[in-house]
Design a protein around this motif. Sequence first.
Motif, PDB file in Angstrom:
ATOM      1  N   ILE A 129       0.867  -1.189   0.000  1.00 46.80           N
ATOM      2  CA  ILE A 129       0.000   0.000   0.000  1.00 46.80           C
ATOM      3  C   ILE A 129       0.899   1.233   0.000  1.00 46.80           C
ATOM      4  N   VAL A 130       0.623   2.160  -0.900  1.00 45.80           N
ATOM      5  CA  VAL A 130       1.445   3.375  -0.973  1.00 45.80           C
ATOM      6  C   VAL A 130       0.614   4.598  -0.583  1.00 45.80           C
ATOM      7  N   TYR A 131       1.126   5.365   0.382  1.00 45.79           N
ATOM      8  CA  TYR A 131       0.528   6.645   0.755  1.00 45.79           C
ATOM      9  C   TYR A 131       1.133   7.720  -0.139  1.00 45.79           C
ATOM     10  N   TYR A 132       0.272   8.376  -0.902  1.00 45.43           N
ATOM     11  CA  TYR A 132       0.697   9.332  -1.925  1.00 45.43           C
ATOM     12  C   TYR A 132       0.053  10.672  -1.620  1.00 45.43           C
ATOM     13  N   GLY A 133       0.654  11.756  -2.075  1.00 49.52           N
ATOM     14  CA  GLY A 133       0.034  13.065  -1.862  1.00 49.52           C
ATOM     15  C   GLY A 133       1.082  14.158  -1.878  1.00 49.52           C
ATOM     16  N   PRO A 134       0.643  15.416  -1.851  1.00 48.33           N
ATOM     17  CA  PRO A 134       1.595  16.524  -1.943  1.00 48.33           C
ATOM     18  C   PRO A 134       2.482  16.626  -0.700  1.00 48.33           C
ATOM     19  N   THR A 184      10.280  13.635   3.929  1.00 55.04           N
ATOM     20  CA  THR A 184      10.652  12.306   3.454  1.00 55.04           C
ATOM     21  C   THR A 184      11.579  12.445   2.244  1.00 55.04           C
ATOM     22  N   LEU A 185      12.709  11.751   2.314  1.00 54.48           N
ATOM     23  CA  LEU A 185      13.737  11.866   1.294  1.00 54.48           C
ATOM     24  C   LEU A 185      13.580  10.739   0.280  1.00 54.48           C
ATOM     25  N   PHE A 186      13.335   9.554   0.786  1.00 51.72           N
ATOM     26  CA  PHE A 186      13.168   8.423  -0.118  1.00 51.72           C
ATOM     27  C   PHE A 186      11.803   7.797   0.113  1.00 51.72           C
ATOM     28  N   PHE A 187      11.617   7.185   1.281  1.00 49.54           N
ATOM     29  CA  PHE A 187      10.297   6.654   1.615  1.00 49.54           C
ATOM     30  C   PHE A 187      10.263   6.308   3.092  1.00 49.54           C
ATOM     31  N   GLY A 237       6.631  13.775  -0.991  1.00 48.60           N
ATOM     32  CA  GLY A 237       5.655  14.583  -1.730  1.00 48.60           C
ATOM     33  C   GLY A 237       6.251  15.736  -2.508  1.00 48.60           C
ATOM     34  N   GLN A 238       7.432  16.185  -2.111  1.00 47.61           N
ATOM     35  CA  GLN A 238       7.986  17.381  -2.751  1.00 47.61           C
ATOM     36  C   GLN A 238       8.145  17.160  -4.261  1.00 47.61           C
ATOM     37  N   VAL A 239       7.732  18.181  -5.009  1.00 51.74           N
ATOM     38  CA  VAL A 239       7.563  18.050  -6.457  1.00 51.74           C
ATOM     39  C   VAL A 239       8.794  17.449  -7.150  1.00 51.74           C
ATOM     40  N   TYR A 240      10.001  17.875  -6.734  1.00 49.07           N
ATOM     41  CA  TYR A 240      11.199  17.464  -7.475  1.00 49.07           C
ATOM     42  C   TYR A 240      11.649  16.036  -7.211  1.00 49.07           C
ATOM     43  N   TYR A 241      10.974  15.300  -6.311  1.00 47.55           N
ATOM     44  CA  TYR A 241      11.343  13.894  -6.089  1.00 47.55           C
ATOM     45  C   TYR A 241      10.553  12.951  -6.981  1.00 47.55           C
ATOM     46  N   VAL A 242      10.277  13.387  -8.194  1.00 45.57           N
ATOM     47  CA  VAL A 242       9.389  12.599  -9.057  1.00 45.57           C
ATOM     48  C   VAL A 242       9.925  11.193  -9.332  1.00 45.57           C
ATOM     49  N   ALA A 243      11.233  11.072  -9.522  1.00 44.15           N
ATOM     50  CA  ALA A 243      11.797   9.760  -9.849  1.00 44.15           C
ATOM     51  C   ALA A 243      11.613   8.791  -8.683  1.00 44.15           C
ATOM     52  N   THR A 244      11.825   9.298  -7.460  1.00 42.03           N
ATOM     53  CA  THR A 244      11.669   8.456  -6.276  1.00 42.03           C
ATOM     54  C   THR A 244      10.212   8.041  -6.109  1.00 42.03           C
ATOM     55  N   ARG A 245       9.317   8.995  -6.363  1.00 39.05           N
ATOM     56  CA  ARG A 245       7.887   8.667  -6.236  1.00 39.05           C
ATOM     57  C   ARG A 245       7.503   7.517  -7.160  1.00 39.05           C
ATOM     58  N   LYS A 246       8.017   7.573  -8.374  1.00 38.78           N
ATOM     59  CA  LYS A 246       7.701   6.515  -9.344  1.00 38.78           C
ATOM     60  C   LYS A 246       8.218   5.163  -8.853  1.00 38.78           C
TER      61      LYS A 246
END
Length: 198
Positions: A15-20, A54-57, A81-90
């Motif tokens: 389960i992944v908690y996602y959000g801004p 959060t830096l990675f997860f 959530g920070q916008v520039y961590y897009v690669a980590t979010r993916k």
Amino acid sequence: MSLVNYQTREITCKIVYYGPGRSGKTTNLHYIYGQVPEERKGKMVSLATQTDRTLFFDFLPLDLGTISGFTTRFQLYTVPGQVYYVATRKLVLQGADGVVFVADSQARQLAENIESFQDLHQNLSEQGSDPRTIPLVIQYNKQDLPRDLILPTEELSDAINFRGVPDFAADALHGPGVFETLRSISELVLRKLSSGSR
Ligand SMILES: Nc1nc2c(ncn2[C@@H]2O[C@H](COP(=O)(O)OP(=O)(O)OP(=O)(O)O)[C@@H](O)[C@H]2O)c(=O)[nH]1
Ligand SMILES: [Mg+2]
């Protein structure tokens, strides 16, 4: 990506908690960690900056007990959530069986919520998950803040919840809504799993 091991009779779901940024994803996991008895949880791992972003997860393994003879484990993750961590979010989103979208109820964060929700849909599509069918629950967090700072849940729902998924008001700092959200996403994930395996 749920793993079902028929030999050891174990099910593991992600389960992944996602959000801004700063919507309260990590706070949800901290609250859950604080409430779940020792024997039902593993070690919580958080990789954060010095200012607690959060830096990675974050990662929290939970043992839900035995369901239909299978030991059922849920692995909870948060994305940064920070916008520039897009690669980590993916990366963190890869293989998710279910997503909790944690929205920040503050009126001034509305655009960030919508942007993050669109980012979620885009990343799910890129990974080949159907954003219209993946188990999803939305949480309107920080509802404890003064009324003049936040939007009512009906308004947030109109702006974000166009799929009409289960949604919950929450105050992750103090607990209301946190387990309702977790219970709801767990049910959706397990229901999808059992309908798929029939
Ligand atoms: N008043 C109030 N504050 C909250 C609530 N949930 C989180 N916070 C606060 O909001 C700030 C950000 O919370 P985090 O849980 O770190 O947010 P996050 O979504 O993990 O942020 P990133 O890791 O940057 O994506 C912290 O200061 C929390 O204490 C809530 O329900 N009510
Ligand atoms: Mg965080």
